[in-house]
Design a protein around this motif. Structure first.
Motif, PDB file in Angstrom:
ATOM      1  N   TRP A   1      -0.729   3.901   5.099  1.00 52.91           N
ATOM      2  CA  TRP A   1      -1.670   4.631   4.257  1.00 52.91           C
ATOM      3  C   TRP A   1      -1.717   4.099   2.831  1.00 52.91           C
ATOM      4  N   ALA A   2      -2.919   3.876   2.325  1.00 58.20           N
ATOM      5  CA  ALA A   2      -3.079   3.610   0.899  1.00 58.20           C
ATOM      6  C   ALA A   2      -2.803   4.903   0.141  1.00 58.20           C
ATOM      7  N   ALA A   3      -2.347   4.766  -1.102  1.00 62.49           N
ATOM      8  CA  ALA A   3      -1.962   5.942  -1.893  1.00 62.49           C
ATOM      9  C   ALA A   3      -3.202   6.598  -2.504  1.00 62.49           C
ATOM     10  N   ASN A   4      -4.029   7.193  -1.646  1.00 65.04           N
ATOM     11  CA  ASN A   4      -5.254   7.837  -2.129  1.00 65.04           C
ATOM     12  C   ASN A   4      -5.342   9.277  -1.626  1.00 65.04           C
ATOM     13  N   ILE A   5      -6.506   9.869  -1.767  1.00 63.93           N
ATOM     14  CA  ILE A   5      -6.667  11.282  -1.403  1.00 63.93           C
ATOM     15  C   ILE A   5      -6.481  11.504   0.096  1.00 63.93           C
ATOM     16  N   TRP A   6      -6.784  10.480   0.893  1.00 62.05           N
ATOM     17  CA  TRP A   6      -6.693  10.648   2.346  1.00 62.05           C
ATOM     18  C   TRP A   6      -5.250  10.642   2.829  1.00 62.05           C
ATOM     19  N   ALA A   7      -4.332  10.057   2.037  1.00 63.50           N
ATOM     20  CA  ALA A   7      -2.910  10.166   2.374  1.00 63.50           C
ATOM     21  C   ALA A   7      -2.457  11.617   2.247  1.00 63.50           C
ATOM     22  N   LEU A   8      -2.895  12.283   1.189  1.00 66.33           N
ATOM     23  CA  LEU A   8      -2.584  13.704   1.024  1.00 66.33           C
ATOM     24  C   LEU A   8      -3.258  14.533   2.114  1.00 66.33           C
ATOM     25  N   TYR A   9      -4.478  14.170   2.452  1.00 69.24           N
ATOM     26  CA  TYR A   9      -5.244  14.864   3.486  1.00 69.24           C
ATOM     27  C   TYR A   9      -4.531  14.758   4.841  1.00 69.24           C
ATOM     28  N   ALA A  10      -4.067  13.546   5.168  1.00 71.57           N
ATOM     29  CA  ALA A  10      -3.367  13.327   6.444  1.00 71.57           C
ATOM     30  C   ALA A  10      -2.040  14.077   6.485  1.00 71.57           C
TER      31      ALA A  10
ATOM     32  N   ILE B   1       4.066  -9.581  -5.876  1.00 69.16           N
ATOM     33  CA  ILE B   1       4.542  -9.311  -4.520  1.00 69.16           C
ATOM     34  C   ILE B   1       3.439  -9.470  -3.482  1.00 69.16           C
ATOM     35  N   VAL B   2       2.204  -9.123  -3.850  1.00 64.65           N
ATOM     36  CA  VAL B   2       1.117  -9.219  -2.880  1.00 64.65           C
ATOM     37  C   VAL B   2       0.712 -10.677  -2.649  1.00 64.65           C
ATOM     38  N   ASP B   3       0.647 -11.464  -3.701  1.00 65.45           N
ATOM     39  CA  ASP B   3       0.185 -12.850  -3.576  1.00 65.45           C
ATOM     40  C   ASP B   3       1.306 -13.831  -3.260  1.00 65.45           C
ATOM     41  N   HIS B   4       2.444 -13.677  -3.916  1.00 66.62           N
ATOM     42  CA  HIS B   4       3.463 -14.733  -3.865  1.00 66.62           C
ATOM     43  C   HIS B   4       4.661 -14.388  -2.989  1.00 66.62           C
ATOM     44  N   VAL B   5       4.661 -13.190  -2.399  1.00 67.65           N
ATOM     45  CA  VAL B   5       5.636 -12.851  -1.362  1.00 67.65           C
ATOM     46  C   VAL B   5       4.865 -12.500  -0.094  1.00 67.65           C
TER      47      VAL B   5
ATOM     48  N   THR C   1       2.107   0.101  -7.977  1.00 66.65           N
ATOM     49  CA  THR C   1       3.074  -0.948  -7.622  1.00 66.65           C
ATOM     50  C   THR C   1       4.087  -0.451  -6.607  1.00 66.65           C
ATOM     51  N   THR C   2       4.596   0.745  -6.815  1.00 67.57           N
ATOM     52  CA  THR C   2       5.556   1.314  -5.860  1.00 67.57           C
ATOM     53  C   THR C   2       4.935   1.450  -4.478  1.00 67.57           C
ATOM     54  N   ALA C   3       3.645   1.790  -4.424  1.00 64.29           N
ATOM     55  CA  ALA C   3       2.958   1.919  -3.139  1.00 64.29           C
ATOM     56  C   ALA C   3       2.833   0.586  -2.421  1.00 64.29           C
ATOM     57  N   LEU C   4       2.993  -0.525  -3.156  1.00 63.32           N
ATOM     58  CA  LEU C   4       2.900  -1.853  -2.543  1.00 63.32           C
ATOM     59  C   LEU C   4       4.245  -2.355  -2.016  1.00 63.32           C
ATOM     60  N   PHE C   5       5.340  -1.788  -2.496  1.00 59.38           N
ATOM     61  CA  PHE C   5       6.660  -2.304  -2.135  1.00 59.38           C
ATOM     62  C   PHE C   5       6.976  -2.245  -0.640  1.00 59.38           C
TER      63      PHE C   5
ATOM     64  N   GLU D   1      -3.995  -0.711   0.669  1.00 63.00           N
ATOM     65  CA  GLU D   1      -3.173  -0.358  -0.489  1.00 63.00           C
ATOM     66  C   GLU D   1      -3.300  -1.370  -1.624  1.00 63.00           C
ATOM     67  N   LYS D   2      -3.601  -2.627  -1.292  1.00 63.99           N
ATOM     68  CA  LYS D   2      -3.691  -3.680  -2.310  1.00 63.99           C
ATOM     69  C   LYS D   2      -4.916  -3.534  -3.207  1.00 63.99           C
ATOM     70  N   ALA D   3      -5.887  -2.713  -2.799  1.00 61.57           N
ATOM     71  CA  ALA D   3      -7.120  -2.555  -3.570  1.00 61.57           C
ATOM     72  C   ALA D   3      -6.890  -1.872  -4.912  1.00 61.57           C
ATOM     73  N   ILE D   4      -5.724  -1.266  -5.122  1.00 59.98           N
ATOM     74  CA  ILE D   4      -5.442  -0.617  -6.397  1.00 59.98           C
ATOM     75  C   ILE D   4      -5.453  -1.628  -7.538  1.00 59.98           C
ATOM     76  N   LEU D   5      -5.171  -2.893  -7.237  1.00 58.27           N
ATOM     77  CA  LEU D   5      -5.138  -3.927  -8.274  1.00 58.27           C
ATOM     78  C   LEU D   5      -6.507  -4.144  -8.912  1.00 58.27           C
ATOM     79  N   THR D   6      -7.571  -3.806  -8.188  1.00 59.83           N
ATOM     80  CA  THR D   6      -8.926  -3.954  -8.724  1.00 59.83           C
ATOM     81  C   THR D   6      -9.131  -3.080  -9.947  1.00 59.83           C
ATOM     82  N   SER D   7      -8.392  -1.986 -10.051  1.00 60.04           N
ATOM     83  CA  SER D   7      -8.473  -1.103 -11.220  1.00 60.04           C
ATOM     84  C   SER D   7      -7.351  -1.367 -12.215  1.00 60.04           C
ATOM     85  N   VAL D   8      -6.159  -1.675 -11.717  1.00 58.79           N
ATOM     86  CA  VAL D   8      -4.990  -1.831 -12.588  1.00 58.79           C
ATOM     87  C   VAL D   8      -5.154  -3.001 -13.551  1.00 58.79           C
TER      88      VAL D   8
END
Length: 523
Positions: free
Chosen positions: A284-293, A169-173, A417-421, A385-392
């Protein structure tokens, strides 16, 4: 004599059987890999006419900049709002693509043609991403040779990486070149992991330096590389010689990349590291700062009802946080603070990597890289949000090897993946999102469960994954049905917050199992 001959014949038969088994494994592995890659490529071709984001125009504009302007103008031109903000090697990559684009439609290479989207332009740019994904295939193939020992495990890795829904979805859509970058990362990992071959380690280091000069987000995992390569030097009697060789290789790549822009280093660095954009991205990326905000928003509402808050300096939760500068109640972290938190989080596992015994050290290096990537994603400044792929994607390698890693992969990949939709915001893409989520999650989980002959997730973890599907449905249409045009940012906030729970949960589990004094996994 006869016994010796008989013994020799037995050894020959055994050797022939081993060769046969290796050849059969090789053929099976190649067939599986080719079939999965071909199937996924066909899916990518079917996605060519679909929706694309503003990133499509960003990259078209970069094609135009690198083709039509002098080199010294690449990082200074502001004819479009989509200024070049990737490292120089990627600028040269765009220049390389432009040499072919001119034969397809030269209008796309004019800087003044803002939002130019002819049919030929769409096909060319989409196809360039599909072709660049051959690097992903090469990377998966190479790293499979290093870490996997069976055709079944290689099948799992091939599916989890090549068919990864986040990449699709990130690259081809949506439109980017993450598969190209991740392929180089996997290839580099495959090379540096082979300590027994000096040339491979140096080659892997060179490819990682190239990768960082293609997309600087891979600085996230650079600490793992630095400690790993330092360990390689330290474990040898040729410490100084190896350090000099590594330094020469890395500095040569950076010098080649930045030399044409040596008089514009301030301008280039300001493009690469735009700290003025604020802690949070617009979505927001799905990280600690989303919870913080989200927590800050709840506190601000409570403070207002009590009459304790007279000014609201933050962007509204339901209006997006574009270039947010401050929170209402909670302290606003600075770039330096987020950097310090990120580094401190990484230090324990980096220390363990350097001093860990040699047993299974290659796998531990990969685990360390995943932790460093997640630390940067969770605590970093203005993370996309797309940076999660670096770990996945690197974790998919470990998921094919170990059941605990497979458990973490299912949770992290599903949440990430859901966070990217939400990137695919048109409502007519809802069936596609649901199909891709179900296809990848169900098949991937089934393959991993079959491989390890056990139910990998606990009941509350499976419940979390199921609710992700309901969240996709809500942000894809249910919210609009219930509220119309009201609270437009609420589905995004809900998605970010709920997915961040899964990402942070995965991080805590993985961190505790790999950084604890007892290396045994916490089942």
């Amino acid at each position: 004599m006869e016994m010796a001959v008989s013994h020799s014949q037995s050894e020959i038969r055994g050797l022939n059987n081993s060769i046969y088994k290796i050849a059969l494994y090789k053929i099976t592995e190649d067939r599986v890999f080719f079939r999965i890659f071909s199937l996924v490529t066909c899916i990518k071709l079917l996605l060519i006419p679909t929706y694309y984001s503003t990133d499509f125009e960003v990259h078209r504009n970069w094609l135009a900049i690198t083709h039509s302007l002098a080199v010294h103008e690449w990082y200074t031109s502001e004819k479009s709002q989509w200024t070049l903000d990737y490292p120089p090697l990627f600028a040269w990559f765009e220049y390389f693509l432009s040499q072919f684009a001119v034969f397809i439609d030269d209008e796309m290479l004019k800087v003044d043609n803002i939002n130019y989207t002819s049919c030929n332009t769409i096909v060319f740019q989409r196809t360039s991403v599909i072709i660049a994904d051959f690097f992903l295939a090469i990377g998966v193939r190479e790293i499979g040779k290093v870490f996997l020992d069976s055709a079944e495990r290689f099948f799992i890795l091939s599916f989890l990486s090549l068919a990864n829904v986040g990449l699709l979805i990130v690259d081809h859509v949506h439109f980017q070149y993450n598969g190209f970058f991740l392929g180089i990362l996997l290839y580099s990992l495959a090379k540096v992991s082979k300590f027994t071959k000096k040339g491979n380690v140096l080659k892997g280091a060179a490819w990682f330096a190239i990768l960082v000069n293609l997309k600087h987000i891979y600085v996230y995992v650079a600490p793992a590389y630095a400690v790993w390569l330092l360990r390689w030097c330290h474990k040898s009697n040729l410490f100084l010689r190896r350090i000099i060789k590594l330094g020469f290789i890395v500095l040569s790549v950076f010098a080649f990349s930045f030399w044409p822009f040596r008089t514009q280093m301030f301008q280039v660095s300001s493009r690469l590291f735009p700290f003025k954009r604020g802690l949070l991205h617009a979505y927001w990326a799905a990280n600690i700062w989303a919870l913080y905000a989200a927590f800050d928003k709840v506190l601000s509402l409570f403070w207002k009802n009590r009459g304790w808050l007279h000014e609201d300096n933050q962007a509204k939760l339901t209006g997006g946080l574009v270039r947010m500068q401050s929170f209402s109640v909670l302290p606003t972290p600075s770039p330096l603070a987020t950097f310090i938190i990120t580094v401190l989080t990484m230090l324990p596992i980096l220390w363990s990597l350097f001093f860990k015994p040699n047993s299974a050290i290659e796998k531990y290096f990969l685990k360390c890289l995943v932790v460093c990537g997640l630390s940067s994603f969770i605590f970093g400044w203005h993370v996309h949000e797309k940076a999660i792929l670096t770990s996945v994607i690197p974790l998919s390698v470990l998921a094919a090897v170990d059941s605990y890693d497979a458990r973490i992969f299912i949770i992290l990949s599903s949440a990430g993946t859901t966070a990217l939709f939400p990137l695919l915001h048109p409502t007519d893409l809802t069936p596609l999102k649901i199909f891709l989520f179900l296809f990848y999650t169900i098949l991937g989980s089934a393959f991993l469960i079959e491989q390890y002959k056990q139910c990998l997730l606990k009941i509350h973890e499976w419940s979390y994954v199921v609710i992700l599907l309901l969240l996709i449905l809500y942000q894809s249409g249910v919210h609009e049905f219930l509220f119309g045009d009201k609270l437009p940012f609420l589905p995004l906030a809900m998605t970010s917050v709920y997915c961040s729970l899964g990402v942070n949960y995965s991080f805590l589990l993985y961190y505790s199992s790999n950084v604890s004094p007892d290396p045994a996994k916490h089942k």
